[in-house]
Design an enzyme around this catalytic site. Structure first.
Site, PDB file in Angstrom:
ATOM      1  N   HIS A   1     -15.331  25.258   2.887  1.00 48.15           N
ATOM      2  CA  HIS A   1     -15.394  24.127   3.624  1.00 48.15           C
ATOM      3  C   HIS A   1     -13.818  23.467   4.134  1.00 48.15           C
ATOM      4  CE1 HIS A   1     -15.713  19.982   5.342  1.00 48.15           C
ATOM      5  NE2 HIS A   1     -16.923  20.306   5.392  1.00 48.15           N
TER       6      HIS A   1
ATOM      7  N   LYS B   1     -20.654  15.113   1.570  1.00 52.82           N
ATOM      8  CA  LYS B   1     -19.561  15.014   1.120  1.00 52.82           C
ATOM      9  C   LYS B   1     -19.511  13.905  -0.031  1.00 52.82           C
ATOM     10  CE  LYS B   1     -17.933  15.764   5.530  1.00 52.82           C
ATOM     11  NZ  LYS B   1     -16.747  15.902   6.696  1.00 52.82           N
TER      12      LYS B   1
ATOM     13  N   ASN C   1     -24.289  18.027   4.619  1.00 57.91           N
ATOM     14  CA  ASN C   1     -23.033  17.940   3.548  1.00 57.91           C
ATOM     15  C   ASN C   1     -22.881  16.591   3.318  1.00 57.91           C
ATOM     16  OD1 ASN C   1     -20.851  18.347   2.191  1.00 57.91           O
ATOM     17  ND2 ASN C   1     -19.745  18.714   3.974  1.00 57.91           N
TER      18      ASN C   1
ATOM     19  N   GLU D   1     -12.396  21.092   4.197  1.00 55.23           N
ATOM     20  CA  GLU D   1     -11.616  19.874   3.226  1.00 55.23           C
ATOM     21  C   GLU D   1     -11.394  20.623   1.952  1.00 55.23           C
ATOM     22  OE1 GLU D   1     -14.674  17.020   3.585  1.00 55.23           O
ATOM     23  OE2 GLU D   1     -14.212  16.882   5.763  1.00 55.23           O
TER      24      GLU D   1
ATOM     25  N   GLU E   1     -16.994  25.891  11.759  1.00 54.14           N
ATOM     26  CA  GLU E   1     -16.552  24.681  11.817  1.00 54.14           C
ATOM     27  C   GLU E   1     -15.213  24.267  12.209  1.00 54.14           C
ATOM     28  OE1 GLU E   1     -19.281  22.084   8.934  1.00 54.14           O
ATOM     29  OE2 GLU E   1     -17.630  22.702   7.805  1.00 54.14           O
TER      30      GLU E   1
ATOM     31  N   SER F   1     -19.259  17.173  14.040  1.00 53.22           N
ATOM     32  CA  SER F   1     -19.892  16.138  14.534  1.00 53.22           C
ATOM     33  C   SER F   1     -21.189  16.618  15.248  1.00 53.22           C
ATOM     34  CB  SER F   1     -18.762  15.696  15.580  1.00 53.22           C
ATOM     35  OG  SER F   1     -17.572  15.162  14.822  1.00 53.22           O
TER      36      SER F   1
ATOM     37  N   GLY G   1     -15.813  15.262  11.507  1.00 50.39           N
ATOM     38  CA  GLY G   1     -15.889  13.944  11.156  1.00 50.39           C
ATOM     39  C   GLY G   1     -14.865  13.105  12.299  1.00 50.39           C
TER      40      GLY G   1
HETATM   41  C1  PEP Z   1     -18.935  18.838   7.696  1.00 53.69           C
HETATM   42  O1  PEP Z   1     -18.448  18.079   6.808  1.00 53.69           O
HETATM   43  O2  PEP Z   1     -19.138  20.024   7.369  1.00 53.69           O
HETATM   44  C2  PEP Z   1     -19.182  18.338   9.094  1.00 53.69           C
HETATM   45  C3  PEP Z   1     -19.642  18.990   9.768  1.00 53.69           C
HETATM   46  O3  PEP Z   1     -19.044  16.936   9.127  1.00 53.69           O
HETATM   47  P1  PEP Z   1     -19.438  15.819  10.395  1.00 53.69           P
HETATM   48  O4  PEP Z   1     -20.804  16.377  10.724  1.00 53.69           O
HETATM   49  O5  PEP Z   1     -19.279  14.729  10.043  1.00 53.69           O
HETATM   50  O6  PEP Z   1     -18.378  16.225  11.412  1.00 53.69           O
END
Ligand code: PEP
Length: 245
Positions: free
Chosen positions: A92, A11, A9, A94, A164, A209, A170
């Site tokens: 997601h 972003k 992803n 976000e 998630e 992460s 992040g």
């Molecule tokens: C994500 O944006 O779905 C995500 C898991 O980000 P990160 O791996 O940076 O935590």
């Protein structure tokens, strides 16, 4: 054996030049898992050009629940399909947090993606406050149930689920493999309540992460079928290392 899938992803990152270098690096190597990258909308044409004929699929980070019409700023599933998109992230955290997406909206988006042959990657996850209040199962259960209620069994058989935890996205804080496995098992059991066969075949990804040094441990768990990768998907070497974990 279930499909092993690692989806990047990006972003709101990237540029034509940076994407070309990243995609060249990803394409050049092989990975044990199926790989896909979810790029910002303007770069989907570039993904189509650079990834067609490769082993790497591409996807969008969102899709409109509407089919077409006066919805300024929205992007329709039919449009994504024209650019060879295989996956669309829906729900997601976000999008849920900054754009007020509800469980019902997420289910409608999943349905719309399926209508155009795009696999929705349905994201669910709890905040830190919800985890600390021991609400994790209730929260992700409600998020998943909205999708289970909206989709037929046949449609359900064509989605990917991603757990998630919001507190791990992040932040550099990863759920332990045991914490993640526990939630994945609950999610799979909930899908099994609708159809056991679909549940046993459904890819459930972990995101939050994931890095080359923690991926293998997470992916060794019986209900974790791969990852949804944010930050580490922007470096070809890291993304490939995760894809090989
Ligand atoms: C994500 O944006 O779905 C995500 C898991 O980000 P990160 O791996 O940076 O935590």
């Amino acid at each position: 054996m279930r499909q092993k899938l690692v989806i990047g992803n990006w972003k709101m990152h990237g540029s034509l030049a940076a994407n070309a270098a990243l995609l060249d690096g990803i394409k050049a190597a092989s990975a044990r898992a199926t790989l896909a990258v979810c790029a910002p909308f303007p770069y989907l044409a570039q993904c189509q050009t650079l990834l067609s004929g490769s082993q790497v699929a591409w996807g969008a980070q969102d899709v409109s629940a509407e089919a077409r019409g006066a919805f300024t700023g929205e992007v329709a599933a039919s449009m994504l399909a024209e650019f060879g998109v295989s996956y669309a992230l829906v729900g997601h955290s976000e999008r849920r947090t900054y754009h007020g997406e509800t469980n019902a909206t997420v289910a409608a988006k999943a349905l719309r993606a399926l209508e155009f042959g795009i696999v929705p990657v349905v994201c669910v996850g709890e905040t830190l406050a919800e985890r600390e209040a021991r609400q994790t199962e209730a929260v992700v259960g409600r998020q998943l149930q909205a999708v289970l209620d909206a989709l037929s069994i046949e449609q359900l058989g064509r989605i990917v689920l991603a757990y998630e935890p919001v507190w791990a996205i992040g932040t550099g804080k990863t759920a332990s493999s045991a914490q993640a496995q526990a939630v994945h098992a609950v999610l799979r059991a909930q899908v099994a309540g609708k159809d056991a066969g679909v549940a046993s075949r459904m890819a459930i990804l972990y995101g939050g992460s994931v890095k080359p040094d923690n991926a293998a441990e997470l992916f060794s768990m019986s209900d974790i079928d791969g990852g949804l990768i944010g930050g580490a998907s922007l470096k070809a070497d890291d993304f490939l290392a995760i894809g090989n974990a």
